[in-house]
Design an enzyme around this catalytic site. Structure first.
Site, PDB file in Angstrom:
ATOM      1  N   ARG A 225       5.490 -26.551  30.433  1.00 14.63           N
ATOM      2  CA  ARG A 225       5.166 -25.710  29.283  1.00 14.63           C
ATOM      3  C   ARG A 225       5.542 -26.461  28.005  1.00 14.63           C
ATOM      4  O   ARG A 225       6.500 -27.238  27.979  1.00 14.63           O
ATOM      5  CB  ARG A 225       5.898 -24.368  29.339  1.00 14.63           C
ATOM      6  CG  ARG A 225       5.359 -23.400  30.379  1.00 14.63           C
ATOM      7  CD  ARG A 225       3.960 -22.917  30.009  1.00 14.63           C
ATOM      8  NE  ARG A 225       3.456 -21.900  30.939  1.00 14.63           N
ATOM      9  CZ  ARG A 225       2.701 -22.148  32.003  1.00 14.63           C
ATOM     10  NH1 ARG A 225       2.405 -23.411  32.298  1.00 14.63           N
ATOM     11  NH2 ARG A 225       2.266 -21.175  32.761  1.00 14.63           N
ATOM     12  N   HIS A 273      -4.127 -28.601  28.471  1.00 16.47           N
ATOM     13  CA  HIS A 273      -3.577 -27.695  29.485  1.00 16.47           C
ATOM     14  C   HIS A 273      -4.549 -27.603  30.673  1.00 16.47           C
ATOM     15  O   HIS A 273      -4.941 -26.521  31.116  1.00 16.47           O
ATOM     16  CB  HIS A 273      -3.333 -26.295  28.906  1.00 16.47           C
ATOM     17  CG  HIS A 273      -2.305 -25.521  29.687  1.00 16.47           C
ATOM     18  ND1 HIS A 273      -1.438 -24.626  29.106  1.00 16.47           N
ATOM     19  CD2 HIS A 273      -2.007 -25.496  31.017  1.00 16.47           C
ATOM     20  CE1 HIS A 273      -0.655 -24.086  30.031  1.00 16.47           C
ATOM     21  NE2 HIS A 273      -0.990 -24.607  31.204  1.00 16.47           N
TER      22      HIS A 273
END
Length: 310
Positions: A225, A273
């Site tokens: 993350r 991502h």
């Protein structure tokens, strides 16, 4: 009773088709067209869905997150109180992440950036051969994703270390834990790979202090993350040459702002991502299994432990 499905617009119909392939009797409502709120018994959703919105459904029995990470569920106000939340543990998601980690470890290990620079300059020069047995990999996180990547790297001959918050033993991996263990591992790490869950304890774990523990010329790979990384600290380490290069798939915020230095930094590889994208047809069976279990009052699988943060 009905299932509320909420994800990115370009994936909504793929998810619906995959769930119906597992159980054609499902009544699936595509958000925001939920119909009567009293009809909704389960919500299958991803990061963009507002958890406060789920409080509209009085008969909600289950929330399923469409990925392995659950930090988006922990943001206030969180899921409706008392409603169980499950996450995905999918083999194809795991294999996708392992591929991405291997891609970037090998890119750095085999001097791909240097050779690309030589190509651009039309330089024909053989660089010294790297020694796999001496390139030490440090894994932050040894859960399903971290352990799979660690074992794949071991299979290629890399010495692999791993750090977790609490002590853990993993075959073939030199394990560390706690604050002292983190420093000890980092001081021996040539390529750092972060696959931790994001919790209050792990937020900002890659910072000026921890980057300073790495040997000069180490590499950083983050596919966990964006919140694990203090971006300005990494940029400073890259500019000073202490960190040789970084491969980043996650950011805070996302999408990465157009003016951010990561886009143009010569030592940074940016991915949107996309290191491990959940494939609906692969993940749908466990989603439908949990829906059946919820209806039948049986124990659910892959439940989120909110006290642990994952």
């Amino acid at each position: 009773m009905a299932i509320l499905l909420s994800t990115k617009a370009n994936a909504m119909h793929d998810w619906r088709d995959a769930l119906l392939a597992e159980d054609p009797t499902l009544d699936i409502r595509l958000f925001p067209d939920a119909g009567d709120p009293k009809d909704i018994e389960a919500a299958v959703c991803w990061t963009q869905h507002d958890m406060a919105e789920l409080r509209r459904y009085p008969n909600l029995k289950l929330v399923v997150s469409m990925g392995a990470g659950v930090d988006h569920l922990l943001r206030p106000p969180g899921p409706p109180p008392g409603i169980p939340v499950a996450r995905l543990k999918d083999e194809r998601l795991t294999s996708g992440m392992t591929e991405w980690v291997l891609l970037n470890v090998l890119r750095f290990h085999r001097q791909d950036l240097e050779y690309r620079a030589q190509q651009a300059a039309r330089i024909w020069d053989e660089l010294p051969a790297p020694d796999t047995a001496k390139r030490r990999i440090g894994m932050l996180g040894l859960g399903q994703l971290g352990n799979a990547s660690a074992q794949a790297l071991r299979g290629l001959g890399f010495p692999v270390m791993g750090w977790t918050r609490n002590p853990r033993q993993v075959e073939g991996v030199t394990c560390f834990s706690g604050p002292d263990g983190l420093e000890a591992m980092l001081r021996q790490t040539d390529i750092l790979v972060c696959l931790l869950p994001l919790t209050p304890e792990t937020r900002g774990v890659i910072n000026a202090k921890t980057l300073g523990f790495l040997p000069r010329g180490a590499f950083v790979i983050n596919a966990a993350r964006g919140g694990h990384l203090v971006a300005e600290d990494l940029l400073a380490a890259l500019d000073s040459g202490h960190v040789a290069a970084a491969a980043l798939d996650v950011f805070e915020p996302e999408p990465l702002p157009a003016e951010h230095r990561f886009w143009t930094h010569p030592k940074v590889l940016v991915w949107p991502h996309a290191s491990a994208i959940t494939i609906p047809s692969s993940a749908a069976p466990q989603v439908v299994e949990n829906l059946r279990r919820a209806r039948e009052g049986r124990p659910l699988i892959n439940l989120v432990d909110f006290s642990a943060g994952y």
